[in-house]
Design an enzyme around this catalytic site. Sequence first.
Site, PDB file in Angstrom:
ATOM      1  CE  LYS A   1      -0.480  -9.922   3.330  1.00 12.25           C
ATOM      2  NZ  LYS A   1       0.109  -8.865   2.481  1.00 12.25           N
TER       3      LYS A   1
ATOM      4  CE1 TYR B   1      -3.670  -9.569  -1.379  1.00 12.19           C
ATOM      5  CE2 TYR B   1      -2.439 -11.606  -1.523  1.00 12.19           C
ATOM      6  CZ  TYR B   1      -2.790 -10.464  -0.825  1.00 12.19           C
ATOM      7  OH  TYR B   1      -2.258 -10.225   0.428  1.00 12.19           O
TER       8      TYR B   1
ATOM      9  CG  PHE C   1       2.810  -6.073  -6.557  1.00 15.93           C
ATOM     10  CD1 PHE C   1       1.745  -6.648  -5.866  1.00 15.93           C
ATOM     11  CD2 PHE C   1       2.742  -4.715  -6.877  1.00 15.93           C
ATOM     12  CE1 PHE C   1       0.645  -5.892  -5.496  1.00 15.93           C
ATOM     13  CE2 PHE C   1       1.631  -3.951  -6.509  1.00 15.93           C
ATOM     14  CZ  PHE C   1       0.578  -4.545  -5.816  1.00 15.93           C
TER      15      PHE C   1
ATOM     16  NE  ARG D   1      -7.345  -1.533   4.904  1.00 14.29           N
ATOM     17  CZ  ARG D   1      -6.655  -1.932   3.842  1.00 14.29           C
ATOM     18  NH1 ARG D   1      -6.435  -3.223   3.647  1.00 14.29           N
ATOM     19  NH2 ARG D   1      -6.176  -1.072   2.993  1.00 14.29           N
TER      20      ARG D   1
ATOM     21  CB  THR E   1      -0.074  -1.024   1.875  1.00 14.32           C
ATOM     22  OG1 THR E   1      -1.498  -0.888   1.886  1.00 14.32           O
ATOM     23  CG2 THR E   1       0.303  -2.240   1.057  1.00 14.32           C
TER      24      THR E   1
ATOM     25  NE  ARG F   1       0.379  -4.582   6.395  1.00 14.88           N
ATOM     26  CZ  ARG F   1      -0.645  -4.378   5.570  1.00 14.88           C
ATOM     27  NH1 ARG F   1      -1.115  -3.147   5.401  1.00 14.88           N
ATOM     28  NH2 ARG F   1      -1.199  -5.372   4.910  1.00 14.88           N
TER      29      ARG F   1
ATOM     30  CG  ASN G   1       2.266  -6.154   3.902  1.00 15.90           C
ATOM     31  OD1 ASN G   1       1.985  -7.341   3.754  1.00 15.90           O
ATOM     32  ND2 ASN G   1       1.643  -5.191   3.241  1.00 15.90           N
TER      33      ASN G   1
ATOM     34  CG  HIS H   1      -5.489  -9.516   3.577  1.00 11.65           C
ATOM     35  ND1 HIS H   1      -5.511  -8.635   2.527  1.00 11.65           N
ATOM     36  CD2 HIS H   1      -6.769  -9.922   3.753  1.00 11.65           C
ATOM     37  CE1 HIS H   1      -6.768  -8.527   2.080  1.00 11.65           C
ATOM     38  NE2 HIS H   1      -7.541  -9.303   2.808  1.00 11.65           N
TER      39      HIS H   1
ATOM     40  CD  GLU I   1     -10.572  -9.826   1.257  1.00  8.44           C
ATOM     41  OE1 GLU I   1      -9.992  -9.192   0.365  1.00  8.44           O
ATOM     42  OE2 GLU I   1     -10.429  -9.570   2.475  1.00  8.44           O
TER      43      GLU I   1
HETATM   44  P1  RTP Z   1      -3.646  -6.266   2.152  1.00  8.78           P
HETATM   45  O1  RTP Z   1      -4.687  -6.410   1.062  1.00  8.78           O
HETATM   46  O2  RTP Z   1      -2.631  -7.376   2.164  1.00  8.78           O
HETATM   47  O3  RTP Z   1      -4.198  -5.945   3.496  1.00  8.78           O
HETATM   48  O4  RTP Z   1      -2.808  -5.013   1.760  1.00  8.78           O
HETATM   49  P2  RTP Z   1      -3.351  -3.611   1.358  1.00  8.78           P
HETATM   50  O5  RTP Z   1      -4.817  -3.622   1.066  1.00  8.78           O
HETATM   51  O6  RTP Z   1      -2.838  -2.687   2.405  1.00  8.78           O
HETATM   52  O7  RTP Z   1      -2.576  -3.379   0.000  1.00  8.78           O
HETATM   53  P3  RTP Z   1      -2.926  -3.763  -1.518  1.00  8.78           P
HETATM   54  O8  RTP Z   1      -2.634  -2.585  -2.343  1.00  8.78           O
HETATM   55  O9  RTP Z   1      -4.259  -4.412  -1.616  1.00  8.78           O
HETATM   56  O10 RTP Z   1      -1.796  -4.830  -1.810  1.00  8.78           O
HETATM   57  C1  RTP Z   1      -1.936  -6.140  -1.365  1.00  8.78           C
HETATM   58  C2  RTP Z   1      -0.601  -6.659  -0.952  1.00  8.78           C
HETATM   59  O11 RTP Z   1       0.278  -6.683  -2.056  1.00  8.78           O
HETATM   60  C3  RTP Z   1       1.613  -6.484  -1.622  1.00  8.78           C
HETATM   61  N1  RTP Z   1       2.181  -5.377  -2.340  1.00  8.78           N
HETATM   62  N2  RTP Z   1       3.384  -5.428  -2.866  1.00  8.78           N
HETATM   63  N3  RTP Z   1       4.939  -2.722  -4.628  1.00  8.78           N
HETATM   64  C4  RTP Z   1       4.833  -3.926  -4.138  1.00  8.78           C
HETATM   65  O12 RTP Z   1       5.703  -4.759  -4.241  1.00  8.78           O
HETATM   66  C5  RTP Z   1       3.593  -4.259  -3.443  1.00  8.78           C
HETATM   67  N4  RTP Z   1       2.541  -3.482  -3.279  1.00  8.78           N
HETATM   68  C6  RTP Z   1       1.644  -4.206  -2.570  1.00  8.78           C
HETATM   69  C7  RTP Z   1       1.573  -6.192  -0.147  1.00  8.78           C
HETATM   70  O13 RTP Z   1       1.888  -7.392   0.549  1.00  8.78           O
HETATM   71  C8  RTP Z   1       0.122  -5.811   0.089  1.00  8.78           C
HETATM   72  O14 RTP Z   1      -0.263  -6.095   1.398  1.00  8.78           O
END
Ligand code: RTP
Length: 155
Positions: free
Chosen positions: A16, A56, A64, A92, A98, A109, A119, A122, A133
């Site tokens: 990112k 997304y 968010f 992962r 996350t 991370r 973070n 992705h 994707e």
């Molecule tokens: P990613 O898709 O980026 O690998 O992350 P992830 O699956 O671990 O997490 P996901 O729940 O899909 O969330 C995607 C991205 O959204 C941002 N996020 N912000 N509470 C918050 O402000 C919040 N929660 C999630 C993070 O950048 C996360 O990677």
Amino acid sequence: QEAHAAQMERTFIAIKPDGVQRGLIAEIISRFERKGFKLVAIKILVPSKEFAQKHYHDLKDRPFFNGLCAFLSSGPVVAMVWEGEGVIKYGRKLIGATDPQKSEPGTIRGDLAVVVGRNIIHGSDGPETAEDEINLWFKPQELMAAKPLTSEAIA
Ligand code: RTP
């Protein structure tokens, strides 16, 4: 006759804008390489806000969502496809939880990030999202071809 080989597992990984800005491209690529995964596509680009929203779309109802899409489109992103046995799940694992406050030391991370909104990386969370994707971010001809390309095919 030899059976047609099943395609090796592939996942979509993106560094990112915060990861790029902080100079972590080589560090992140290195971790995937040293593990033994194979890089089959890579490019750097600034995604539009609309493109970030597509990427997304599953999170469109989260509070968010807007900030997240604005952030993803705020600067250069390194988009990659990595290949290897178990690469979706293990990728992962290399990335870590996350929320960097919860990611283990030794993960990308865990070692390199502090807050969830920054973070740095992705990774696709399953086989279907990986396929979606990869198709969203790459054209088929951008993925490593099985055979060498001729100059005509590249142009
Ligand atoms: P990613 O898709 O980026 O690998 O992350 P992830 O699956 O671990 O997490 P996901 O729940 O899909 O969330 C995607 C991205 O959204 C941002 N996020 N912000 N509470 C918050 O402000 C919040 N929660 C999630 C993070 O950048 C996360 O990677």
